[in-house]
Design an enzyme around this catalytic site. Structure first.
Site, PDB file in Angstrom:
ATOM      1  N   LEU A 143      -2.129   3.778   4.763  1.00 59.68           N
ATOM      2  CA  LEU A 143      -1.541   2.461   4.967  1.00 59.68           C
ATOM      3  C   LEU A 143      -0.146   2.642   5.548  1.00 59.68           C
ATOM      4  CD1 LEU A 143      -2.466   0.736   1.566  1.00 59.68           C
ATOM      5  CD2 LEU A 143      -3.692   0.565   3.742  1.00 59.68           C
ATOM      6  N   ASP A 144       0.301   1.663   6.347  1.00 59.75           N
ATOM      7  CA  ASP A 144       1.664   1.690   6.858  1.00 59.75           C
ATOM      8  C   ASP A 144       2.649   1.741   5.695  1.00 59.75           C
ATOM      9  OD1 ASP A 144       0.546   1.380   9.353  1.00 59.75           O
ATOM     10  OD2 ASP A 144       0.937  -0.778   9.456  1.00 59.75           O
ATOM     11  N   ARG A 145       3.858   2.232   5.972  1.00 62.61           N
ATOM     12  CA  ARG A 145       4.875   2.353   4.920  1.00 62.61           C
ATOM     13  C   ARG A 145       5.036   1.043   4.140  1.00 62.61           C
ATOM     14  NH1 ARG A 145      10.047   4.961   3.887  1.00 62.61           N
ATOM     15  NH2 ARG A 145       9.955   6.205   5.799  1.00 62.61           N
TER      16      ARG A 145
END
Length: 322
Positions: A143-145
């Site tokens: 997942l993105d940050r």
């Protein structure tokens, strides 16, 4: 002589990498020399550096116990790495965790230490489930940050391969909750192909047919399905099914049709009531065998929904197909 049986966790590892991980005090040049002069054998036979080990093999090291102990010494592991993360499910093959927004899944150029995968490795190392030498457990999805929610961790190579195969084969149902700008009244599907700009860390819709020099840019097919759950003050709460897993796919697709995620400044969204990262939460994931995992909505996202009178209960298990 020291004998080392190869376990499932080490299946598929090359001999020279196995030795480097098990004998951190032995330089790589020493590893190759030991193999060359016969101080290392596999199943009583002289091996080669790139020999692939299999579960059930036995590696023989012709070394004294004292020398072996000295070469195995390594410094303290994971100093300064937090061990805090939410576990949703765990067994001998799989670890399912709820990643908070703001934490990287994997290390990058800016952050090498405090990442989700390093926290997981520190946790498994502390409990004696991973020795720091065999195959390192890894994330099957990322997942993105600033996206929160479910991440799958394969504890050994076979588990990770099976998870990756299921994801590539679109056998894993991945659900997200997103709050976007604008009103969306009906379900829909976005099938616009995407182009990834690695230098700018952005993804854009592949509207242009050809690149700047007449060469068609590399495009990635992508499909996102969405279903509106509620609307308030020109905001729409969406239940999203991710059918492909491109970087920034949901963010780019929705921004491309004029509905950027709330808080997603990179893609045209605006911060609302203190939320300065995208409102995107991977709330549910169902594996091919039917096991379903659900990640609770983070407090800051729940609070924002409540402030607009939007529902905070996660969607029930249902299809978003159109």
């Amino acid at each position: 002589m020291v004998e080392y049986p190869i376990t499932r966790a080490e299946n598929g590892k090359k001999l020279h990498r196995f030795l480097r991980q098990n004998l951190p005090g032995l330089p790589l040049s020493g590893v190759y020399k030991w193999i060359r002069v016969g101080r290392v054998k596999v199943n009583r036979k002289k091996g080669k550096p790139d020999l692939v080990l299999h579960e059930g093999d036995t590696v023989q090291l012709f070394v004294s116990d004292e020398e072996y102990a000295a070469l195995r010494r390594r410094g303290p592991k994971f100093q300064g790495v937090p061990r805090t993360f939410e576990i949703l499910y765990e067994d001998g093959d799989l670890l399912v965790v709820n990643k908070p927004a703001g934490l990287l899944t994997h290390p990058d150029r800016q952050e090498h230490r405090d990442t989700l995968i390093n926290r997981v490795l520190a946790y498994l190392y502390d409990k004696g489930e991973w020795d720091g030498r065999a195959f390192a457990p890894a994330a099957a999805n990322r997942l993105d940050r600033n996206t929160s929610g479910i991440v799958l961790i394969g504890k050994h190579a076979q588990a990770l391969r099976e998870l990756a195969d299921e994801i590539r084969g679109r056998q894993v149902d991945k659900r997200y909750l997103a709050l976007v700008h604008g009103r969306i009244e009906t379900p829909g599907t976005l099938k616009q192909a995407l182009i990834r700009d690695h230098e700018k860390n952005r993804t854009r819709l592949a509207r242009e047919r050809r690149g700047r020099h007449g060469v068609a840019p590399e495009t990635l097919e992508a499909e996102t399905r969405y279903r509106p759950l509620a609307v308030a003050e020109r905001l729409t709460l969406l239940d999203i099914t991710l059918l492909s897993g491109r970087t920034h796919q949901i963010r780019a697709h929705l921004a491309g049709v004029g509905h950027p995620l709330v808080g997603d400044i990179k893609y045209g969204g605006k911060p609302l009531r203190g939320l300065r990262h995208q409102f995107l939460h991977a709330y549910a994931l169902t594996l091919a065998d039917g096991r379903r995992f659900v990640a609770p909505l983070p407090a800051e996202l729940r609070k924002l929904l409540e402030s607009f009178g939007l529902p905070t209960d996660l969607p029930a298990e249902t299809s978003t197909s159109t």
